[in-house]
Design an enzyme around this catalytic site. Structure first.
Site, mmCIF file in Angstrom:
data_model
loop_
_atom_site.group_PDB
_atom_site.id
_atom_site.type_symbol
_atom_site.label_atom_id
_atom_site.label_comp_id
_atom_site.label_asym_id
_atom_site.label_seq_id
_atom_site.Cartn_x
_atom_site.Cartn_y
_atom_site.Cartn_z
ATOM 1 N N ASP A 295 0.831 -1.201 0.097
ATOM 2 C CA ASP A 295 0.123 0.047 -0.042
ATOM 3 C C ASP A 295 1.057 1.118 0.073
ATOM 4 O O ASP A 295 1.432 1.640 1.066
ATOM 5 C CB ASP A 295 -0.858 -0.137 0.952
ATOM 6 C CG ASP A 295 -0.303 -0.473 2.380
ATOM 7 O OD1 ASP A 295 0.611 -1.078 2.553
ATOM 8 O OD2 ASP A 295 -1.035 0.007 3.590
ATOM 9 N N GLU A 478 12.474 1.399 7.123
ATOM 10 C CA GLU A 478 11.643 0.422 6.784
ATOM 11 C C GLU A 478 11.462 0.031 5.231
ATOM 12 O O GLU A 478 11.477 -1.011 4.916
ATOM 13 C CB GLU A 478 10.223 1.404 6.555
ATOM 14 C CG GLU A 478 8.952 0.785 6.102
ATOM 15 C CD GLU A 478 7.775 1.876 6.023
ATOM 16 O OE1 GLU A 478 6.627 1.338 6.123
ATOM 17 O OE2 GLU A 478 8.135 3.066 6.507
#
Length: 514
Positions: A295, A478
């Site tokens: 996403d 991340e």
């Protein structure tokens, strides 16, 4: 139209404060909308993670009494009635003298949350045992992230935390019938890439339990993903299941709600406003995209540069169907081990049928790779890094694996590892970003099929990039820009780059032991 939404029941764990039974949007109604649309907090996720200082029903009643008063201040009201989510002090900046392994091993406690710390009546779903979170804005346990985090727990010798995580995931399936996207009430309407079967393999390798111990949970998860299959006629789709005109059954990502995501409410409303499509249609597609874990990405878009063209539920994804093949194959093996020959044969057949369907629709023989399939437009989608997943779960033939390796090397291999997609459009699961789980699946999938040189090239490039970034910044993040211009963290998406970071720690720690 949304299907009737089943109101969740509160779950009580002895000795812990109860979690709320309702999501923040359901609980706080027009107060929720006012807060999210007014951008009281810079990050839409902040409010849905707040803990009420008094009974939630009393908060809503007070809001309804006060909101029309001339001197009413929404920001002051929220600060009076809610505690913001705890901001954990940043321990992500390591001692410059620490090695990257020492840094990761020291982070597990920083990223561990304990049940006794759960604030009462918040959106956080109570869990019975400690768990590891990704870090940064993500203060809850996420489904597919956790598998890659667990790899690092194994490498660090943290079987205590691995056992805790195993018990928590089994608990979620037992109590909710599936593993939610994360342990928040607002995530209950969707799951994430179904990797519990991969977790079960890991649990057995680490001697937590025999894998057969988890057969009931694996069957429950299968029911969540395939429960509608038998009721469908050819050409129909319902929830996660698509039955194609020839009778083949494959799966798609899905969310049972068609409202804006609560954790990204304003962002979703603004996306819907850019389109002439019905807003609830776009909300469903955005939610399904969030269920994918990618996403967001051009992978789900009708037009590569326009998120409002998102059409996730029209796409039969390579990775989702590969993971479900793994689930079916694992159930068959474990049923055979328990002498349940009927179930073993049933799931052997299901796995074989899925593999055949994937070869018919998702295998691109002309270009020698797997590609997602748009079942509404009846065509394959653009190449992306999910093409390695059939190798990772052992679904591909030797010939297919060799051709996928060539395609990856020719199209997706960059100076820092493998790229997500070839579309550069500002989404975080697009070029130039690379993500730890995709590197791991590519490396291990290629290794299984003897493509050692390419696997080592990906591993070396990824570890070099992460190591260089760590040397400069003393932290792991991340996602990374793998284009090779600089050793930089990745960008794009709805929120700033997050430090921590669970699955990067896990994959890097495991790779450094190989």
């Amino acid at each position: 139209m949304s299907p009737p939404h089943t109101e969740p029941k509160p779950v009580h764990i002895q000795g812990l404060p109860p979690s709320d039974a309702l999501s923040p949007a359901d609980r706080y109604a027009e107060l929720f909308v006012a807060v999210q649309m007014s951008r009281i907090f810079p990050d839409s996720k902040t409010f849905v993670d707040c803990a009420p200082k008094i009974d939630p029903d009393e908060i809503l009643a007070r809001y309804r009494q006060q909101c029309t008063l001339p001197d009413f201040n929404l920001g002051h009201f929220v600060n009076t009635c809610f505690d913001p989510p705890e901001i954990h002090a940043s321990h992500y900046i390591a001692d410059a003298n620490q090695t990257i392994i020492e840094h990761i091993d020291g982070l597990w406690e920083v990223l561990t949350r304990k049940p006794v710390d759960h604030p009462p009546q918040s959106s956080l779903l109570a869990l019975p045992e400690p768990y590891v979170v990704p870090g940064g804005r993500f203060g809850e346990m996420y489904y597919w992230d956790s598998y890659f985090t667990m790899l690092g727990l194994c490498a660090s010798g943290r079987n205590d935390l691995l056992r805790n995580m195993a018990n928590n995931f089994a608990y979620l399936i037992d109590h909710y019938g599936h593993i939610p996207n994360g342990n928040r009430t607002y995530y209950l309407s969707r799951s994430q890439p179904p990797v519990f079967a991969l977790m079960v393999e890991l649990f057995e390798q680490e001697e937590l339990h025999f894998a057969e111990h988890y057969l009931p949970q694996l069957l429950k998860e299968y029911q969540f993903w395939l429960g509608e299959a038998e009721s469908l006629a050819p050409g129909e789709a319902k929830r996660h299941v698509v039955k194609l005109p020839n009778g083949d059954i494959l799966n798609r990502y899905w969310d049972d709600r068609d409202t804006p995501r609560e954790e990204s409410y304003l962002e979703d409303v603004e996306t819907a406003r850019k389109s002439t499509r019905p807003a609830n249609e776009i909300y469903r597609e955005l939610r399904a995209g969030a269920a994918s874990g990618w996403d967001y990405s051009s992978r789900w878009f009708g037009e590569a540069n326009d998120i409002s063209s998102i059409r996730t539920t029209a796409i039969l994804p390579v990775d989702l169907n590969a993971f479900l093949y793994k689930l079916e194959s694992t159930i068959a093996i474990l049923a055979k081990n328990t002498s349940d020959q009927a179930t073993a044969q049933l799931f052997d057949d299901k796995a074989s049928q899925r593999r055949a369907a994937m070869n018919r629709l998702l295998w691109d023989d002309e270009n020698g790779t797997y590609r997602d399939y748009d079942w509404r437009l009846k065509r394959r989608c653009a190449l992306n890094a999910a093409c390695v997943t059939p190798l990772f779960v052992g679904l591909a033939s030797a010939q297919q694996a060799a051709r996928v390796a060539t395609s990856v090397a020719d199209n997706l291999l960059f100076p820092g590892g493998i790229i997500t997609t070839l579309s550069a459009n500002g989404q975080q699961w697009d070029r130039p970003n690379g993500w730890a789980p995709l590197q791991w699946m590519a490396i291990m999938g290629l290794r299984q099929y003897g493509e050692i040189a390419l696997a080592e090239a990906i591993a070396t490039r990824w570890l070099s990039l992460v190591g260089e970034h760590y040397a400069q910044n003393s932290k792991l993040v991340e996602k990374y820009d793998i284009s090779g211009v600089a050793a930089a963290g990745g960008g794009g998406g709805e929120y700033p780059l997050q430090d921590g970071f669970g699955w990067t720690n896990g994959v890097v720690r495991k790779l450094l032991t190989l």
